[in-house]
Motif scaffolding. Structure first.
Motif, PDB file in Angstrom:
ATOM      1  N   ASN A 246       1.014  -1.252  -0.087  1.00 63.28           N
ATOM      2  CA  ASN A 246      -0.044   0.174  -0.283  1.00 63.28           C
ATOM      3  C   ASN A 246       0.929   1.222   0.120  1.00 63.28           C
ATOM      4  O   ASN A 246       0.494   2.354  -0.542  1.00 63.28           O
ATOM      5  CB  ASN A 246      -0.921  -0.173   1.170  1.00 63.28           C
TER       6      ASN A 246
ATOM      7  N   ASN B 277       2.274  -4.915  -9.885  1.00 60.71           N
ATOM      8  CA  ASN B 277       2.425  -3.265 -10.070  1.00 60.71           C
ATOM      9  C   ASN B 277       3.757  -3.032 -10.250  1.00 60.71           C
ATOM     10  O   ASN B 277       4.106  -1.937 -10.972  1.00 60.71           O
ATOM     11  CB  ASN B 277       1.981  -2.677  -8.606  1.00 60.71           C
TER      12      ASN B 277
ATOM     13  N   ARG C 204       1.824   1.901  -3.554  1.00 62.51           N
ATOM     14  CA  ARG C 204       0.657   2.652  -4.292  1.00 62.51           C
ATOM     15  C   ARG C 204       0.588   4.128  -4.077  1.00 62.51           C
ATOM     16  O   ARG C 204       0.449   5.018  -4.979  1.00 62.51           O
ATOM     17  CB  ARG C 204      -0.581   1.807  -3.833  1.00 62.51           C
TER      18      ARG C 204
END
Length: 764
Positions: free
Chosen positions: A612, A646, A615
């Protein structure tokens, strides 16, 4: 036939009584109206007990993994072949290292080993095999109880050929049936983690029976003890402790059995000698008994050795529990603690007497603290101790040696195995736990059977007593069947607790969690809110409620709840991470980064938090930081597919195709069957004009997930570039069938159709 008794009876003031040999059979005779002597031979009696025990809990055989099963089994890596067997001896029951400060310190490697064998034989986490083993274990233990009760009621008297007399078949059968059908056992049998209690009980009873073997005479001169059997009993006690910590108490029970039953230590006789200043007290026979002292030395040494090894293995000290786990243990006043502990004991006694109100968890407000002597619940304490003191006086001071033996062993089985759960020696992590009553229920069955025998002896309404006994057995069987059904699924289990403990915040929390897992967020929110209302410091309920509100885009309330959770418990890493996600959604990037950093500070190995954080950095165009964060996530958790994806996508989007390809290949080596990674790498290879390899990966991904519109759409783009226009047309059409709203696919399909039309016109 010669009869040998171990040892001679010593009854103060017992002149004129019937011989001990005859009195051994009195209780059994009193129960003749319930079980006539010709009803069942010993083997058939055991088969009936085993069958009844299995039938009572058979309904749970196809149940799910419920409640603690998730952590102890499904999420426990110690069950899987990748974990070395040696790690089981350094991990706790839940798979954490014992040396960790967060470890529960439950050291049960042999129980975990049986779970691992179950996992191997079942080919995965299939609960049927786990449940069947538990049911069969309870059936086997119930059969073994026939022999245990035979010793408790019939005593240890042997013929010259070593055959035991006075097996007390009626009393032992009745007590074994009462044990087999007791509803309080449901948690141990229907809950897979209850196997720890079942295995502990199995080896506990084997240890006790082994100790009894030490007093079997093998010849007329016969030695009254056998070092081999005593050592074997200690070894079996150690095995029981490796299944569950409670197992070590068998050594205490064996010592009580040896001193008070075998040694015939008569408290009444000692008191009388003290009052009369009897000189024989100066050298009591028990102290002159070298065999007894030797056995006590072995038991003491064995117990001390077990405790020392256990303490060394445990590492950092006892586990740390919170106030919600055991509120009474955190009370400032010693009097308040003592009163509430005793109230908990009375509740345990009530569960044995009337096992109708059963609950999977008794913490978090289920049993409010007693803070004043005016609380009516104090009556329960008085009733408990009135009964216990009466039984103890009868057990220690009765002139009837047979009665003393039965009551002593009944109380011994009732109290001694319960001591580790009593809060007397250390704080425990629960208020009331039905599972810890599995072994103490043996003592309850002894006392209840003795009570029925005494009632039968002093009343003429024997048929009424028989009806009551049979009624209790049938009602308990029915309750076992019903309760086993409630343990088959978490929804039924959690909802069954509402009527028993409506003030228990954890009950509402678990119902909410179960509803949320099933996608019913609206109902889940209602139960989570109730859990927080009942316990305003329930941080786990706040965290889960905040997560649902986040998903429903109710970000302001979600942030308030999660902020409150981390203020109450500053080291709650999951709440810090979820707070960061909410703050990221609110575009408060600096606060979000700080929250992620706090989560990692409190849980250094936190791959999801690194993901996270990556991100967040990607949203801020801090590409290097994002890649580093995702790389950390994959180092900590190599199978973290989202982090790998990702990285590939970011490198692809920034034009680093060679690096993206290298990362994609590395990821697929670690997770070869992940179709999302195949898809991402196929896109990179297509842009690098490695069409053949890209096509193979696309087709493999589509085979694994044929209904992914984007997979067909991007394969169509590949064919479009490659010049395989018919194949491109086919996969564009499949993609649009799966997702008619995909604008990019529509546009590409339009371009392809125009190109095909132009080509047809040229051909004409």
């Amino acid at each position: 036939m010669n009869i040998y008794m171990i040892p001679n009876q010593h009854n103060a003031g017992a002149g004129g009584q019937q011989p001990a040999v005859f009195r051994m059979a009195v209780l059994d005779t009193d129960l003749d109206h319930i079980f006539p002597s010709s009803v069942l031979p010993p083997l058939w009696a055991k088969l009936v007990v085993g069958l009844v025990a299995v039938v009572c809990f058979a309904r749970s055989y196809d149940g799910d993994f419920v409640f603690d099963d998730s952590e102890a089994i499904v999420n426990n890596k110690d069950l899987q072949a990748e974990t070395p067997l040696g790690d089981l001896w350094h991990h706790d029951f839940w798979g954490s290292r014992l040396s960790s400060n967060t470890s529960h310190k439950s050291y049960r490697p042999l129980t975990v080993l049986t779970f691992r064998i179950n996992y191997y034989l079942s080919g995965g986490f299939h609960p049927v095999g786990f449940h069947v083993v538990n049911i069969l274990l309870h059936g086997g233990i119930s059969v073994l109880m026939v022999d245990v009760f035979s010793v408790l009621f019939g005593g240890l008297q042997y013929t010259s050929k070593g055959r035991r007399l006075h097996l007390a078949p009626r009393a032992s059968l009745l007590a074994a049936l009462l044990f087999a059908v007791h509803p309080v056992h449901t948690e141990c049998v229907a809950g897979v983690v209850g196997r720890a209690d079942l295995l502990c009980a199995l080896f506990f009873l084997l240890s006790f029976l082994g100790y009894c073997k030490a007093f079997r005479e093998s010849n007329k001169e016969g030695a009254y003890s056998s070092t081999f059997w005593v050592l074997l009993s200690i070894f079996l006690g150690a095995v029981a402790m490796l299944c569950k910590e409670q197992g070590i108490t068998v050594l205490g029970l064996n010592a009580v059995f040896d001193i008070l039953v075998i040694g015939k230590f008569n408290v009444l006789e000692i008191v009388q000698k003290v009052l009369h200043k009897d000189k024989s007290l100066e050298s009591p026979g028990m102290l002159r008994n070298g065999g007894l002292l030797f056995r006590m030395t072995l038991l003491t040494s064995g117990g001390a050795g077990m405790l020392y090894v256990r303490w060394r293995i445990m590492g950092t000290g006892p586990p740390a529990f919170t106030e919600v786990d055991n509120p009474a243990s955190f009370a400032d006043s010693m009097l308040v603690r003592a009163v509430n502990y005793n109230y908990y004991y009375s509740l345990n006694a009530w569960l044995l007497l009337c096992p109708w109100w059963l609950c999977f968890d008794w913490s978090m407000g289920c049993i409010p603290l007693i803070k004043s002597v005016s609380d009516w619940r104090v009556i329960a304490l008085a009733a408990l101790w009135f009964c216990l003191i009466g039984l103890i006086c009868q057990a220690l001071c009765s002139e009837d040696g047979h009665k003393r033996r039965i009551l002593t062993l009944g109380l011994g089985f009732l109290v001694i195995p319960f001591l580790p759960a009593s809060n007397l020696f250390f704080r425990v992590g629960f208020v009331v736990a039905e599972r810890v009553l599995y072994l103490p229920s043996v003592g309850y069955c002894v006392l209840l059977t003795f009570g029925f025998g005494a009632l039968s002896k002093h009343t003429k309404k024997k048929k009424l007593i028989a009806a009551v006994v049979l009624g209790i057995l049938l009602i308990n069987m029915l309750r076992c069947v019903v309760r086993s059904g409630q343990w088959r699924s978490e929804e039924q289990l959690f909802r069954s607790a509402l009527s028993v403990c409506p003030l228990n915040a954890k009950v509402h929390y678990n119902i909410g969690k179960n509803l949320a897992d099933k996608g019913n967020q609206t109902a889940a929110i209602r139960y989570y809110r109730e859990a927080v209302r009942l316990n305003p410091k329930y941080v786990h309920a706040m965290n889960n409620l905040g997560n649902i509100l986040k998903e429903r885009n109710e970000l302001q309330e979600a942030e308030e709840l999660l902020s409150l959770a981390v203020r109450i418990q500053p080291d709650f890493a999951a709440a810090w991470m979820n707070l960061g996600i909410v703050q990221n959604s609110l575009k408060r990037f600096e606060a979000a980064e700080q929250s992620y950093r706090m989560a990692i500070k409190h849980r250094r190995k936190y791959p999801d938090c690194y993901y996270n954080l990556g991100r967040l950095y990607a949203d801020l165009n801090r590409h290097v930081d994002a890649l580093n964060a995702w790389r950390n996530a994959t180092v900590l958790k190599p199978e973290h597919s989202l982090a790998w994806n990702n990285m590939i996508i970011l490198l692809d989007n920034t034009g680093n195709l060679a690096q993206a390809e290298a990362v994609g290949r590395e990821a697929l080596e670690l997770i070869p069957n992940d179709h999302s990674l195949m898809f991402s790498l196929a896109n990179v290879l297509g842009k690098s004009q490695k069409y053949k390899e890209s096509e193979a990966l696309f087709l493999k991904a589509i085979k694994a997930n044929p209904n992914a519109a984007s997979y067909h759409g991007n394969l169509a783009v590949l064919y479009h570039r490659w010049g395989h226009l018919d194949l491109a047309k086919k996969h564009y059409e499949i993609s649009l069938q799966l997702d008619p709203t995909a604008s990019g696919t529509k546009e590409n399909y339009g371009l392809l159709r125009r190109k095909l039309e132009l080509m047809q016109k040229k051909d004409v």
